[in-house]
Design an enzyme around this catalytic site. Sequence first.
Site, PDB file in Angstrom:
ATOM      1  N   GLU A  34      15.775 -15.024 -25.979  1.00 60.30           N
ATOM      2  CA  GLU A  34      16.966 -14.180 -25.962  1.00 60.30           C
ATOM      3  C   GLU A  34      16.687 -12.814 -25.341  1.00 60.30           C
ATOM      4  O   GLU A  34      17.526 -12.276 -24.617  1.00 60.30           O
ATOM      5  CB  GLU A  34      17.523 -14.007 -27.375  1.00 60.30           C
ATOM      6  CG  GLU A  34      18.132 -15.273 -27.967  1.00 60.30           C
ATOM      7  CD  GLU A  34      19.353 -15.765 -27.210  1.00 60.30           C
ATOM      8  OE1 GLU A  34      19.898 -15.014 -26.379  1.00 60.30           O
ATOM      9  OE2 GLU A  34      19.749 -16.917 -27.432  1.00 60.30           O
ATOM     10  N   TYR A 117      23.593  -9.009 -31.430  1.00 60.74           N
ATOM     11  CA  TYR A 117      23.619 -10.336 -30.815  1.00 60.74           C
ATOM     12  C   TYR A 117      22.309 -11.092 -31.042  1.00 60.74           C
ATOM     13  O   TYR A 117      22.300 -12.252 -31.488  1.00 60.74           O
ATOM     14  CB  TYR A 117      23.908 -10.237 -29.319  1.00 60.74           C
ATOM     15  CG  TYR A 117      23.577 -11.526 -28.610  1.00 60.74           C
ATOM     16  CD1 TYR A 117      24.389 -12.646 -28.769  1.00 60.74           C
ATOM     17  CD2 TYR A 117      22.413 -11.650 -27.846  1.00 60.74           C
ATOM     18  CE1 TYR A 117      24.063 -13.855 -28.165  1.00 60.74           C
ATOM     19  CE2 TYR A 117      22.080 -12.853 -27.249  1.00 60.74           C
ATOM     20  CZ  TYR A 117      22.910 -13.948 -27.409  1.00 60.74           C
ATOM     21  OH  TYR A 117      22.582 -15.138 -26.835  1.00 60.74           O
ATOM     22  N   ASP A 135      27.705 -12.313 -27.341  1.00 61.81           N
ATOM     23  CA  ASP A 135      27.253 -11.678 -26.101  1.00 61.81           C
ATOM     24  C   ASP A 135      28.394 -11.647 -25.100  1.00 61.81           C
ATOM     25  O   ASP A 135      29.551 -11.945 -25.438  1.00 61.81           O
ATOM     26  CB  ASP A 135      26.037 -12.420 -25.543  1.00 61.81           C
ATOM     27  CG  ASP A 135      26.357 -13.842 -25.077  1.00 61.81           C
ATOM     28  OD1 ASP A 135      27.488 -14.325 -25.319  1.00 61.81           O
ATOM     29  OD2 ASP A 135      25.467 -14.471 -24.464  1.00 61.81           O
ATOM     30  N   CYS A 205      43.572 -22.881 -25.049  1.00 55.78           N
ATOM     31  CA  CYS A 205      43.352 -21.586 -24.404  1.00 55.78           C
ATOM     32  C   CYS A 205      44.675 -20.928 -23.999  1.00 55.78           C
ATOM     33  O   CYS A 205      45.394 -21.410 -23.113  1.00 55.78           O
ATOM     34  CB  CYS A 205      42.457 -21.760 -23.189  1.00 55.78           C
ATOM     35  SG  CYS A 205      42.051 -20.201 -22.368  1.00 55.78           S
TER      36      CYS A 205
END
Length: 342
Positions: A34, A117, A135, A205
């Site tokens: 990460e 995050y 993120d 969506c």
Amino acid sequence: MRPVAQPLLQWFQENKRLLPFRQEPSAYHIWVSEIMLQQTRVAAAIPYYNRFIQALPDPAALAACEPDALRKLWQGLGYYNRVNNMQKAARRVCEQYGGELPADYEALRALPGIGDYTAGAIASIAFGIPVPAVDGNVLRVFARLYNDDADVMQPATKRLFTRRVLDQMPKEIPGPYNEALMELGALVCVPGTPHCEACPQAGLCQGYAAGRQAELPVKPAPKAKTSVTVTVALVQSPDGVLLQRRPSKGLLAGLWQPAAWEQAMTQQQAADALAQIGVPVQWGEALPQARHVFTHKVWHLGGWHATAPACALPEGWVWAAPDQLARVYAVPNAFAAYMKNL
């Protein structure tokens, strides 16, 4: 909004990339991956990740690594403050947690270089703790899902989106859910024009239904970057190329570079500066013009080749032989145009 998790997780199971840190998802492996992926594409980061884990397989090895060797491992990834903070965090992990990353979100969040995050990613994926990992990819997905044109760089917007991510999370499997959201943003719900025809969330969506998916998310216009002229002297002697260590704080802290000054200089001014450290130079041909973009500034580089006799150098300067350039001294990518043939 109806739950997004079921179609998302099914899509993830069928389409997720086989990445090395997913094969052995320990807390340490997730942490390293990460941090690397914060400013680096996955394909570019994988060879660095594999080399890093082979050399430093656990927090104890990272904590004990000599700083120049650590920066050399990181060379090419840039943003070296990331790895400096990783080493600080690894030392604290060894001092306070017996060499193992803590299975606690707040404790992870308190480690140097670990923000909301990264702490969320480690906690959820490695330890199954039901916390979000939000993120840029996840912000983009949720801006489109909710047809929300709030500025995603504003803290209040991030907090709202984080609550939405948590509301949709199946608390028994937070890790796969967070990974699936990241993967969706990386592969399908991409910046610019997303691949809505391949999206498992297309039926949910609201941005897609409104035809606004390409407009979202909303971000402020980037600030203009400062332009800086950098004069470089690429000096070679029988003992190698002249390198200087950058200051221990600030941009490219602690790395090695050819002799360079962040200002426009004439050959005489550069020769005078080198004479002050005892290096008399004979100028050669001009270096090609180069450009390197940082987060907040742009370097415009130029200068000259030069030769010099082998001579003693003050602290912070070295003659680096070719094998030492390859093994020992981490030189930032800003100087790659000049160093690649050495």
